[in-house]
Design a protein around this motif. Structure first.
Motif, mmCIF file in Angstrom:
data_model
loop_
_atom_site.group_PDB
_atom_site.id
_atom_site.type_symbol
_atom_site.label_atom_id
_atom_site.label_comp_id
_atom_site.label_asym_id
_atom_site.label_seq_id
_atom_site.Cartn_x
_atom_site.Cartn_y
_atom_site.Cartn_z
ATOM 1 N N VAL A 112 0.851 -1.189 0.000
ATOM 2 C CA VAL A 112 0.000 0.000 0.000
ATOM 3 C C VAL A 112 0.887 1.240 0.000
ATOM 4 O O VAL A 112 1.925 1.270 0.673
ATOM 5 C CB VAL A 112 -0.922 0.045 1.240
ATOM 6 C CG1 VAL A 112 -1.818 1.286 1.208
ATOM 7 C CG2 VAL A 112 -1.763 -1.222 1.334
ATOM 8 N N ILE A 113 0.492 2.245 -0.766
ATOM 9 C CA ILE A 113 1.117 3.565 -0.679
ATOM 10 C C ILE A 113 0.034 4.564 -0.285
ATOM 11 O O ILE A 113 -1.013 4.637 -0.931
ATOM 12 C CB ILE A 113 1.759 3.992 -2.005
ATOM 13 C CG1 ILE A 113 2.982 3.118 -2.313
ATOM 14 C CG2 ILE A 113 2.176 5.472 -1.959
ATOM 15 C CD1 ILE A 113 3.675 3.447 -3.625
ATOM 16 N N VAL A 114 0.287 5.312 0.790
ATOM 17 C CA VAL A 114 -0.634 6.367 1.211
ATOM 18 C C VAL A 114 0.057 7.701 0.950
ATOM 19 O O VAL A 114 1.147 7.958 1.477
ATOM 20 C CB VAL A 114 -1.011 6.245 2.693
ATOM 21 C CG1 VAL A 114 -2.041 7.310 3.060
ATOM 22 C CG2 VAL A 114 -1.556 4.852 3.001
ATOM 23 N N THR A 115 -0.562 8.530 0.113
ATOM 24 C CA THR A 115 0.025 9.808 -0.259
ATOM 25 C C THR A 115 -1.078 10.846 -0.394
ATOM 26 O O THR A 115 -2.247 10.550 -0.135
ATOM 27 C CB THR A 115 0.842 9.661 -1.559
ATOM 28 O OG1 THR A 115 1.556 10.874 -1.812
ATOM 29 C CG2 THR A 115 -0.056 9.331 -2.744
ATOM 30 N N ASP A 116 -0.710 12.053 -0.782
ATOM 31 C CA ASP A 116 -1.720 13.091 -0.939
ATOM 32 C C ASP A 116 -2.193 13.162 -2.380
ATOM 33 O O ASP A 116 -1.626 12.536 -3.281
ATOM 34 C CB ASP A 116 -1.197 14.449 -0.455
ATOM 35 C CG ASP A 116 0.005 14.916 -1.253
ATOM 36 O OD1 ASP A 116 -0.193 15.476 -2.339
ATOM 37 O OD2 ASP A 116 1.143 14.723 -0.780
ATOM 38 N N SER A 117 -3.227 13.948 -2.611
ATOM 39 C CA SER A 117 -3.888 13.992 -3.913
ATOM 40 C C SER A 117 -3.065 14.684 -4.986
ATOM 41 O O SER A 117 -3.469 14.719 -6.143
ATOM 42 C CB SER A 117 -5.242 14.705 -3.788
ATOM 43 O OG SER A 117 -5.068 16.018 -3.261
ATOM 44 N N GLY A 118 -1.873 15.197 -4.622
ATOM 45 C CA GLY A 118 -1.019 15.833 -5.614
ATOM 46 C C GLY A 118 -0.234 14.863 -6.477
ATOM 47 O O GLY A 118 0.485 15.289 -7.386
ATOM 48 N N ILE A 119 -0.367 13.563 -6.227
ATOM 49 C CA ILE A 119 0.363 12.580 -7.020
ATOM 50 C C ILE A 119 -0.062 12.658 -8.486
ATOM 51 O O ILE A 119 -1.241 12.789 -8.798
ATOM 52 C CB ILE A 119 0.147 11.154 -6.469
ATOM 53 C CG1 ILE A 119 0.980 10.129 -7.251
ATOM 54 C CG2 ILE A 119 -1.322 10.772 -6.426
ATOM 55 C CD1 ILE A 119 0.933 8.727 -6.663
ATOM 56 N N ALA A 120 0.911 12.598 -9.394
ATOM 57 C CA ALA A 120 0.621 12.655 -10.825
ATOM 58 C C ALA A 120 -0.169 11.417 -11.249
ATOM 59 O O ALA A 120 0.172 10.303 -10.830
ATOM 60 C CB ALA A 120 1.911 12.748 -11.625
ATOM 61 N N PRO A 121 -1.214 11.582 -12.061
ATOM 62 C CA PRO A 121 -2.044 10.441 -12.462
ATOM 63 C C PRO A 121 -1.257 9.318 -13.130
ATOM 64 O O PRO A 121 -1.555 8.136 -12.922
ATOM 65 C CB PRO A 121 -3.057 11.068 -13.430
ATOM 66 C CG PRO A 121 -3.138 12.503 -13.012
ATOM 67 C CD PRO A 121 -1.756 12.861 -12.562
ATOM 68 N N ASP A 122 -0.245 9.664 -13.948
ATOM 69 C CA ASP A 122 0.503 8.612 -14.642
ATOM 70 C C ASP A 122 1.335 7.783 -13.666
ATOM 71 O O ASP A 122 1.456 6.561 -13.817
ATOM 72 C CB ASP A 122 1.395 9.209 -15.726
ATOM 73 C CG ASP A 122 2.426 10.185 -15.169
ATOM 74 O OD1 ASP A 122 2.100 10.918 -14.217
ATOM 75 O OD2 ASP A 122 3.557 10.213 -15.689
ATOM 76 N N ILE A 123 1.872 8.425 -12.628
ATOM 77 C CA ILE A 123 2.632 7.681 -11.623
ATOM 78 C C ILE A 123 1.706 6.804 -10.796
ATOM 79 O O ILE A 123 2.013 5.640 -10.520
ATOM 80 C CB ILE A 123 3.419 8.650 -10.721
ATOM 81 C CG1 ILE A 123 4.499 9.355 -11.536
ATOM 82 C CG2 ILE A 123 4.030 7.911 -9.537
ATOM 83 C CD1 ILE A 123 5.315 10.353 -10.753
ATOM 84 N N ALA A 124 0.545 7.340 -10.422
ATOM 85 C CA ALA A 124 -0.431 6.538 -9.682
ATOM 86 C C ALA A 124 -0.850 5.314 -10.488
ATOM 87 O O ALA A 124 -0.986 4.212 -9.939
ATOM 88 C CB ALA A 124 -1.649 7.391 -9.331
ATOM 89 N N ALA A 125 -1.028 5.508 -11.794
ATOM 90 C CA ALA A 125 -1.428 4.388 -12.667
ATOM 91 C C ALA A 125 -0.342 3.322 -12.721
ATOM 92 O O ALA A 125 -0.628 2.119 -12.652
ATOM 93 C CB ALA A 125 -1.749 4.911 -14.056
ATOM 94 N N LYS A 126 0.918 3.743 -12.834
ATOM 95 C CA LYS A 126 2.018 2.781 -12.887
ATOM 96 C C LYS A 126 2.151 2.006 -11.574
ATOM 97 O O LYS A 126 2.438 0.805 -11.575
ATOM 98 C CB LYS A 126 3.327 3.506 -13.206
ATOM 99 C CG LYS A 126 3.412 4.022 -14.636
ATOM 100 C CD LYS A 126 4.720 4.747 -14.888
ATOM 101 C CE LYS A 126 4.795 5.269 -16.318
ATOM 102 N NZ LYS A 126 6.058 6.018 -16.562
#
Length: 266
Positions: free
Chosen positions: A241-255
């Motif tokens: 699991v990774i818990v982060t804030d909503s500023g994460i880039a969509p492409d990185i979240a997808a990967k």
């Protein structure tokens, strides 16, 4: 602002200033002085601060942290991340925490949760609610005085920049324990290279935390996503699991999701 958010803000102000005045604190969090007095009384009962006439002061060494802790950026994001992680942990869990600003906030979120909530069905509050294994001196110091926690400090050689214990003594203790969950703060997360930190000795200890745990939760604000650091901790295949804030880039979240990791944003 919820009670937990208000308490976190008060503790943040206390960490910076060393003391709090009721009137100033009430203005800072937009509530009445009466509410602040009740908050300070409850936090004092949990030994998170010392009540004074007209306010409060820091409790012992709990907030005598290095400058990097006092001036850490993205404090609100880290507190939201910490609250989300606390919700993922169950009463009775054996939790590993490495050092860092975000894992320090996780420890504080657990204190607030343990102090403000009731035991789950079938659980007794007569003993510790959580067992925390940590190589961070500041985290051990904050939690050791609280009966809701059983604290296992690893031993080792202290790094003054981060309060983390490293070296063979740290490895020896970690090799003798089994963790339900390891919560790791890091300096970089790269979809190709994995999880990294700046110092190789800290990387080795964080890697061992991950190896000793049934589940590994990464806690980091979005500024670390897509970043690289000097020393590799582990590959993404070891992260659940990774818990982060909503500023994460969509492409990185997808990967990260494609790699089989549950990504939680707050």
């Amino acid at each position: 602002m919820s009670k937990q958010e208000r308490w976190s803000k008060l503790l943040e102000l206390l960490a910076v200033e060393g003391k709090l005045d009721v009137e100033d604190a009430a203005a800072a969090v937009s509530v009445s002085p009466a509410t602040i007095r009740r908050d300070l009384d409850e936090l004092a009962e949990q030994r998170l601060l010392v009540r004074t006439r007209g306010g409060a002061m820091a409790h012992g060494v709990s907030y005598e942290l290095p400058l990097r802790y006092k001036s850490s950026r993205r404090t609100s994001e880290k507190q939201r991340i910490a609250g989300a992680v606390a919700d993922l942990l169950a009463v009775g869990d054996v939790v590993g925490l490495n050092g860092g600003t975000t894992t320090t906030e996780v420890a504080r979120a657990l204190v607030l949760r343990a102090g403000g909530g009731s035991a789950e069905p079938g659980e007794s509050q007569s003993g510790p609610m959580y067992t925390v294994v940590t190589n961070a001196l500041n985290i051990a110091g904050e939690l050791a005085v609280r009966p809701q926690f059983k604290i296992v400090a690893t031993g080792g050689v202290a790094r003054p920049q981060t309060y983390e214990l490293v070296g063979p003594l740290t490895v020896g203790v970690l090799n003798e324990v089994v963790l339900d969950v390891a919560v790791l703060g890091v300096d970089g997360v790269d979809p190709e290279l994995g999880v990294m930190t700046h110092h190789e000795d800290e990387a080795g200890i964080s890697r061992l935390f991950a190896q000793r745990a049934r589940k590994v939760i990464l806690v980091t604000d979005s500024s670390k996503m897509g970043k690289r650091a000097f020393a590799k901790i582990c590959g993404l295949d070891q992260i659940d699991v990774i818990v982060t804030d909503s500023g994460i880039a969509p492409d990185i979240a997808a990967k990260l999701s494609e790699a089989g990791i549950e990504v939680i944003t707050v």
